[in-house]
Design a protein around this motif. Structure first.
Motif, short mmCIF file in Angstrom:
data_model
loop_
_atom_site.label_atom_id
_atom_site.label_comp_id
_atom_site.label_asym_id
_atom_site.label_seq_id
_atom_site.Cartn_x
_atom_site.Cartn_y
_atom_site.Cartn_z
N ALA A 318 0.58 -1.14 0.12
CA ALA A 318 -0.05 0.20 -0.04
C ALA A 318 0.88 1.26 0.02
CB ALA A 318 -0.96 -0.07 1.03
N PHE A 319 2.02 1.23 0.47
CA PHE A 319 2.84 2.27 0.67
C PHE A 319 4.38 2.04 0.30
CE2 PHE A 319 -0.43 2.54 4.03
CZ PHE A 319 -0.83 3.67 3.87
N PRO A 320 4.50 2.16 -1.11
CA PRO A 320 5.66 1.70 -1.62
C PRO A 320 6.95 2.56 -1.57
CG PRO A 320 4.23 2.28 -3.42
CD PRO A 320 3.42 2.44 -2.31
N CYS A 321 6.67 3.88 -0.85
CA CYS A 321 7.94 4.58 -1.12
C CYS A 321 8.92 4.59 -0.23
CB CYS A 321 7.09 6.18 -0.54
SG CYS A 321 6.25 7.03 -1.81
N LEU A 322 8.77 3.74 1.03
CA LEU A 322 9.61 3.19 1.90
C LEU A 322 10.50 2.26 1.26
CD1 LEU A 322 10.99 3.19 5.06
CD2 LEU A 322 9.18 1.46 5.43
N GLY A 323 9.92 1.37 0.30
CA GLY A 323 10.74 0.49 -0.39
C GLY A 323 11.69 1.31 -1.36
N LEU A 324 11.06 2.10 -2.00
CA LEU A 324 11.91 2.96 -2.93
C LEU A 324 13.10 3.58 -2.33
CD1 LEU A 324 8.88 4.14 -4.97
CD2 LEU A 324 10.41 2.62 -5.66
N ALA A 325 12.71 4.27 -1.22
CA ALA A 325 13.96 4.74 -0.55
C ALA A 325 15.03 3.83 -0.37
CB ALA A 325 13.54 5.61 0.70
N ARG A 326 14.63 2.65 0.40
CA ARG A 326 15.56 1.57 0.62
C ARG A 326 16.45 1.20 -0.73
NH1 ARG A 326 16.73 -2.29 4.69
NH2 ARG A 326 15.23 -1.69 5.93
N GLN A 327 15.71 1.14 -1.71
CA GLN A 327 16.25 0.76 -2.97
C GLN A 327 17.15 1.56 -3.44
OE1 GLN A 327 13.38 0.23 -6.22
NE2 GLN A 327 14.82 1.10 -7.45
N ALA A 328 16.79 3.21 -3.39
CA ALA A 328 17.68 4.04 -3.81
C ALA A 328 19.10 3.93 -2.80
CB ALA A 328 17.05 5.35 -3.65
N MET A 329 18.91 3.80 -1.69
CA MET A 329 20.20 3.92 -0.78
C MET A 329 20.88 2.84 -1.21
SD MET A 329 21.50 5.53 1.60
CE MET A 329 23.37 5.10 2.31
N GLU A 330 20.34 1.79 -1.13
CA GLU A 330 21.16 0.10 -1.81
C GLU A 330 22.02 0.58 -3.02
OE1 GLU A 330 18.36 -2.90 -1.30
OE2 GLU A 330 18.74 -2.85 0.74
N THR A 331 21.15 1.34 -3.77
CA THR A 331 21.81 1.48 -5.35
C THR A 331 23.24 2.34 -5.30
OG1 THR A 331 19.60 1.17 -6.34
CG2 THR A 331 21.18 2.53 -7.45
N GLY A 332 23.03 3.47 -4.27
CA GLY A 332 24.09 4.16 -4.23
C GLY A 332 24.17 5.35 -5.23
N GLY A 333 25.50 5.98 -5.26
CA GLY A 333 25.67 7.06 -6.47
C GLY A 333 24.58 8.21 -6.02
N ALA A 334 24.02 8.67 -7.20
CA ALA A 334 23.10 9.81 -7.20
C ALA A 334 21.62 9.26 -6.96
CB ALA A 334 23.36 10.79 -7.96
N ALA A 335 21.34 8.13 -6.72
CA ALA A 335 20.08 7.62 -6.76
C ALA A 335 19.13 8.12 -5.68
CB ALA A 335 19.96 6.07 -6.65
N THR A 336 19.63 8.54 -4.53
CA THR A 336 18.82 9.18 -3.14
C THR A 336 18.57 10.57 -3.71
OG1 THR A 336 20.85 9.73 -2.35
CG2 THR A 336 19.94 7.65 -1.53
N ALA A 337 19.57 11.17 -4.42
CA ALA A 337 19.21 12.52 -4.92
C ALA A 337 17.84 12.52 -5.97
CB ALA A 337 20.54 13.36 -5.62
N VAL A 338 18.02 11.48 -7.05
CA VAL A 338 16.85 11.47 -7.84
C VAL A 338 15.40 11.22 -7.13
CG1 VAL A 338 16.15 9.76 -9.72
CG2 VAL A 338 18.55 10.53 -9.61
N LEU A 339 15.70 10.24 -6.26
CA LEU A 339 14.27 9.98 -5.30
C LEU A 339 13.93 11.19 -4.76
CD1 LEU A 339 13.29 7.19 -3.38
CD2 LEU A 339 14.25 8.64 -1.73
N ASN A 340 14.90 11.90 -4.10
CA ASN A 340 14.16 13.25 -3.35
C ASN A 340 13.75 14.01 -4.50
OD1 ASN A 340 14.27 14.80 -0.87
ND2 ASN A 340 15.29 16.31 -2.26
N ALA A 341 14.31 14.43 -5.32
CA ALA A 341 13.75 15.43 -6.39
C ALA A 341 12.63 15.08 -6.95
CB ALA A 341 14.87 15.64 -7.67
N ALA A 342 12.32 13.70 -7.30
CA ALA A 342 10.96 13.32 -7.71
C ALA A 342 10.13 13.54 -6.95
CB ALA A 342 11.23 11.83 -8.50
N ASN A 343 10.26 13.08 -5.63
CA ASN A 343 9.41 13.06 -4.58
C ASN A 343 8.89 14.36 -4.15
OD1 ASN A 343 7.84 11.61 -2.21
ND2 ASN A 343 9.00 13.32 -1.09
N GLU A 344 9.84 15.44 -4.25
CA GLU A 344 9.41 16.84 -4.10
C GLU A 344 8.36 17.32 -5.22
OE1 GLU A 344 12.59 19.64 -3.35
OE2 GLU A 344 13.47 18.49 -1.64
N GLU A 345 8.78 17.00 -6.33
CA GLU A 345 7.86 17.31 -7.52
C GLU A 345 6.63 16.69 -7.54
OE1 GLU A 345 8.34 19.82 -9.65
OE2 GLU A 345 10.48 20.37 -8.87
N ALA A 346 6.56 15.40 -6.94
CA ALA A 346 5.32 14.78 -6.97
C ALA A 346 4.46 15.31 -5.95
CB ALA A 346 5.52 13.34 -6.86
#
Length: 402
Positions: A318-346
């Motif tokens: 029901a609430f996939p955002c938490l899993g997306l954040a974990r995924q971004a942290m595990e991916t590394g690089g700038a993935a968490t910056a992408v996550l945050n920017a997309a979330n702010e816009e959404a």
């Protein structure tokens, strides 16, 4: 004004405090705590984004030496208003002006409470000036991660967490931080206003419903993040950097009462929890006065009236955002910056009724899938990734709205 007494009874000067984001929820609650200790603290700098009238009220009451408004036109209105009121506060304008106030020579402590990626550069300016940073802007660590923590070390800044969960973990850890005796960190989440709802029911959520958090007094953006569990996802990422632990050693549990703010589990089976009423003035006061303790104004927790403390696993379907954040942290690089920017816009689109509630997670997921996550050598490179992610997210928002 005389200051507090030192260890040997001598009078010390009041601690000079700058607040970045003074008109927001954390900024206002920080001022409330400071008002309770006028001999211990004095305000030397205040900043805001665009709410110049509210900042003017703060300036006339607190009489800081400097104030800054990111909005240039608003800064001019603030400057004229204060001049007519006989105030000697110097007003700076634009993002550069906010960064200048963040790095004031006379400030001892900087409360970083600007919401979103807009807080990255001012907070880094305070770090580079070697200040004691009370970090309430989780996005700074989400976006810049290792770059930010490296700057803290290089410039000798002191970093103290203000987010209730991270402040709770900070209080439950030994002075040396996460050592070999710590098994894992446990972040608690209230579950927000839609705890127990399924994905189909969430389709009908309105902005008015999403900003009504059951326990905490927060601004609209953070309230929506709490409702989607993205706020907990961002806090998950922040905790990894703050406490230098891998994602596998942090778990999230839903705790609807918001009495246990987070926990630390040790290898011997002990679990230490920090508890209190859900009032942000508690972690603010803790960080301001650490390692001492001062009155925050928060109500005392009455154990006689507690009906019970409940804990459960998050509903990732029901609430996939938490899993997306974990995924971004595990991916590394700038993935968490992408996550945050997309979330702010959404979230902004949701609050403007241009996107449905479930569309927030969908836009974030598609933006993460649509952009690479390179390692970035400096903050400018990270902010370029942030800009690219926002462009893609805005396009996806239009597609989802069709």
């Amino acid at each position: 004004m005389s200051g507090p007494s030192g260890p040997s009874g001598e009078t010390t000067a009041p601690e000079a405090v700058t607040i970045l984001g003074a008109t927001g929820s954390i900024g206002r609650q920080t001022l409330d705590v400071l008002a309770r200790h006028p001999q211990r603290y004095r305000v030397v700098g205040l900043t805001a984004g665009h709410r110049w009238r509210e900042l003017a009220e703060h300036c006339l009451h607190w009489r800081p030496r400097y104030a800054a408004l990111a909005d240039e036109a608003g800064a001019e209105l603030l400057r004229n208003h204060l001049r007519e009121a006989g105030s000697d506060t110097e007003v700076l304008g634009g993002h550069q002006g906010v960064a200048q106030v963040a790095a004031l020579d006379e400030a001892d402590t900087v409360v970083a409470a600007i919401v979103g990626a807009a807080g990255v550069r001012p907070t880094l300016a305070a770090v580079e000036a070697g200040k004691k940073i009370l970090l309430a802007n989780k996005e700074t660590l989400v976006v810049t991660g290792a770059l930010f923590m490296d700057a803290v070390r290089r410039h000798g800044a002191t970093l103290l967490p203000v987010d209730s969960e991270h402040n709770a973990i900070f209080q439950c850890l030994p002075r040396e931080g996460v050592g070999p005796g710590v098994r894992r960190l446990l972040l608690t989440a209230s579950g927000g206003p839609f705890l127990g709802w399924d994905r189909a029911r969430l389709e009908t959520v309105t902005p008015e419903q999403a900003v009504r958090h059951p326990n905490w007094d927060m601004g609209p953006k953070i309230s929506v993040d709490s409702a989607t569990l993205m706020n907990k996802g961002l806090e998950f990422i922040e905790a990894c950097w703050l406490f230098d632990v891998p994602p596998a050693r942090i778990d999230v549990v839903i705790h609807p009462q918001s009495v246990v703010h987070s926990m630390v589990e040790y290898l011997d089976g002990s679990v230490l929890a920090q508890m209190g009423t859900p009032d942000m003035r508690t972690p603010i006061a803790c960080a301001l006065s650490w390692p001492e303790r001062i009155d925050s104004g928060a109500e005392t927790l009455d154990f006689r009236t507690l009906a019970g403390l409940d804990f459960r696993a998050p509903d990732d379907a029901a609430f996939p955002c938490l899993g997306l954040a974990r995924q971004a942290m595990e991916t590394g690089g700038a993935a968490t910056a992408v996550l945050n920017a997309a979330n702010e816009e959404a979230v902004a689109a949701f609050l403007d009724r241009r996107l449905g509630f479930n569309g927030i997670a969908a836009v974030v997921q598609d933006t993460l899938a649509g952009l690479p996550a390179p390692d970035c050598a400096d903050v400018d490179a990270v902010m370029n990734v942030d800009s690219e992610a926002r462009v893609l997210a805005r396009r996806l928002i239009k597609e989802w709205a069709c």
